[in-house]
Design an enzyme around this catalytic site. Structure first.
Site, PDB file in Angstrom:
ATOM      1  N   PRO A  52      44.723  16.864  41.577  1.00  0.00           N
ATOM      2  CA  PRO A  52      43.597  16.594  42.471  1.00  0.00           C
ATOM      3  C   PRO A  52      43.905  16.998  43.918  1.00  0.00           C
ATOM      4  O   PRO A  52      44.979  16.723  44.422  1.00  0.00           O
ATOM      5  CB  PRO A  52      43.402  15.074  42.375  1.00  0.00           C
ATOM      6  CG  PRO A  52      44.285  14.598  41.288  1.00  0.00           C
ATOM      7  CD  PRO A  52      45.275  15.668  40.980  1.00  0.00           C
ATOM      8  N   GLU A  53      42.958  17.687  44.534  1.00  0.00           N
ATOM      9  CA  GLU A  53      43.077  18.075  45.933  1.00  0.00           C
ATOM     10  C   GLU A  53      42.003  17.324  46.727  1.00  0.00           C
ATOM     11  O   GLU A  53      41.344  16.436  46.197  1.00  0.00           O
ATOM     12  CB  GLU A  53      42.910  19.603  46.056  1.00  0.00           C
ATOM     13  CG  GLU A  53      43.899  20.382  45.187  1.00  0.00           C
ATOM     14  CD  GLU A  53      43.730  21.895  45.292  1.00  0.00           C
ATOM     15  OE1 GLU A  53      43.269  22.381  46.336  1.00  0.00           O
ATOM     16  OE2 GLU A  53      44.059  22.588  44.316  1.00  0.00           O
TER      17      GLU A  53
END
Ligand code: ZN
Length: 288
Positions: free
Chosen positions: A2-3
């Site tokens: 996840p960014e």
């Protein structure tokens, strides 16, 4: 992994789902989730607390508690924060869980076990949004600028590129100490949009390149948020649903496919140990 857009999506959902709920139990099923703090001490600080706001700093979810402390969650590779109205619903690979007074539950599931939780003192979310004082918190002690904040200007980016002039641009955008929240996917998409080869040095970028890059970083991150994040393997939001951004990639994961801008085949290379994708026509390689 996840960014910024994926974590932002989760934080916004949790801001609707868990704010106002009082924690009645904290359970850990994997001792390293809270390390170096024993889960028992963790529970003592959480039980009885109410969540007053949920936000994001870099790639961290920040849950503010009444009393001024904050619970910080690092999802790392495969972490998921799953809100369940019905606690009897089963989830796999649950490493920790918060149970609320009304019977709802927030689970931290993580197949690969790299995710971590921490409680920090005196952090309030308004500070996290303004990027002050939160630097005291150990999990994000050295986090850089928020790329969607007002402080992230073309001028700021140009100054940073000058300061780090010898660094290759691709790994530089991944350096969380400079810009917080950009990971491999949005890095690749932003460089394509800005027509910058991943191996260009920061110092070789002209003012017009910096301007395009600044626009591109914000554009891809905002689009990622609008599409609920990108689900390749593991990412799901706090409701367990996949994002839709993966359908919108222009170059990421598209080796051999035509560049949407010029038709040339997209190329996969490895830069600094990370798989990367670019268009050899739109993103000209630097001369030696
Ligand atoms: Zn192209």
């Amino acid at each position: 992994m996840p960014e910024l857009p994926e974590v932002e999506t989760i934080a916004r959902q949790l801001n609707r789902l868990v704010v106002g709920r009082r924690i009645v139990e904290f359970v850990s099923h994997w001792h390293r989730v809270t390390e170096p703090v024993p889960a028992k001490h963790f529970a003592e600080r959480l039980v009885g607390r109410r969540i007053t706001a949920v936000g994001r700093r870099g790639k961290f979810v920040v849950m503010e508690l009444d009393g001024g402390e904050a619970l910080i969650v690092s999802l790392r590779m495969t972490g998921r924060l799953l809100f369940r109205e019905d606690a009897s619903a089963e989830d796999r690979f649950v490493r920790a869980a918060l149970r609320f007074q009304d019977g709802t539950v927030l689970r931290f599931a993580d197949t690969r076990k790299f995710g971590r939780m921490a409680i920090v003192d005196r952090v309030d979310l308004s500070d996290a949004r303004r990027e002050r004082r939160v630097s005291d918190a150990p999990l994000y002690r050295s986090l850089g600028i928020e790329p969607l904040s007002r402080r992230f200007t073309v001028r700021w980016l140009a100054d940073m590129l000058a300061r780090r002039s010898r660094a290759a641009i691709k790994p530089l955008l991944l350096d969380q100490r400079e810009i917080a929240g950009v990971g491999n996917i949005y890095d690749i998409e932003a460089l394509w949009r800005a027509r910058i080869h991943p191996l260009r040095t920061a110092g070789s970028l002209r003012p017009a390149d910096a301007e395009r890059l600044h626009e591109a970083i914000r554009w891809v991150l905002r689009k990622g948020i609008r599409y609920g994040g990108a689900s390749r393997r593991d990412y799901v939001d706090a409701r367990g649903n996949q994002g839709r951004m993966q359908r919108e990639f222009n170059v990421y994961g598209r080796a051999g496919e035509p560049c949407p801008r010029c038709g040339r085949a997209i190329v996969r290379t490895v830069v600094g140990g990370r798989g990367t994708f670019h268009c050899p026509r739109c993103q000209r390689a630097p001369r030696d």
